[in-house]
Design a protein around this motif. Structure first.
Motif, short mmCIF file in Angstrom:
data_model
loop_
_atom_site.label_atom_id
_atom_site.label_comp_id
_atom_site.label_asym_id
_atom_site.label_seq_id
_atom_site.Cartn_x
_atom_site.Cartn_y
_atom_site.Cartn_z
N SER A 1 0.88 -1.39 0.18
CA SER A 1 0.33 0.23 -0.33
C SER A 1 0.95 1.33 -0.17
CB SER A 1 -0.85 0.60 1.12
OG SER A 1 -0.09 -0.42 2.97
N LEU A 2 1.35 1.17 1.65
CA LEU A 2 2.68 2.72 0.76
C LEU A 2 3.77 2.59 1.73
CD1 LEU A 2 0.01 5.28 2.62
CD2 LEU A 2 0.50 5.16 0.46
N VAL A 3 4.52 2.89 1.12
CA VAL A 3 6.14 2.67 1.82
C VAL A 3 6.84 3.91 2.23
CG1 VAL A 3 8.56 1.69 1.46
CG2 VAL A 3 6.44 1.33 0.23
N PRO A 4 6.90 3.75 3.78
CA PRO A 4 7.72 5.07 4.60
C PRO A 4 8.84 5.31 3.59
CG PRO A 4 7.87 3.54 5.72
CD PRO A 4 7.27 2.58 4.63
N TYR A 5 9.29 6.58 3.57
CA TYR A 5 10.51 7.15 3.04
C TYR A 5 11.46 6.87 4.46
CZ TYR A 5 9.21 8.92 -1.11
OH TYR A 5 9.07 9.30 -3.07
#
Length: 122
Positions: free
Chosen positions: A77-81
């Motif tokens: 879904s979402l990948v953090p920086y």
């Protein structure tokens, strides 16, 4: 580096050389985006992140990391920086160091190897 006059051993690192500590951040395109220079070479490695203005700014949130995003071609879904660091750093929400120690699991060894690869490119 030549040691500044009357500085004693302030610039002498643990290997006995005279040095100044450099902390730098690069983006995914290998461009330097932040540079902080000037800690004495004698500064203990573990205290470097906390003594630099850059480290303090990340800690209090005055330097922001982009919001999590989707990776092209990835089902997550979402990948953090985050920043990738070496073993002198501790785990933070915005900083990913390797697993510490020598007696670690095989998956952690593989992870550390991959993380090291990301650092070596820069």
């Amino acid at each position: 580096m030549q040691c500044p006059q009357n500085s004693g051993s302030l610039y002498q690192n643990y290997k006995g050389w005279f040095s100044t500590v450099l902390l730098a951040v690069c983006d995914a395109s290998y461009n330097f985006t932040l540079v902080d220079i000037g800690q004495y070479g004698s500064t203990n490695d573990s205290s470097v992140p906390n003594n630099f203005e850059m480290g303090k700014a990340f800690e209090v949130g005055s330097i922001s990391i982009p919001e999590p995003d989707r990776l092209l071609g990835c089902n997550l879904s979402l990948v953090p920086y985050f920043l990738v660091g070496d073993e002198i750093f501790v785990l933070k929400p915005w900083l990913l160091p390797p697993y510490p120690g020598k007696n670690i699991k095989e998956e952690q060894i593989i992870f550390n190897y991959c993380l090291s690869g990301a650092r070596r490119v820069i």
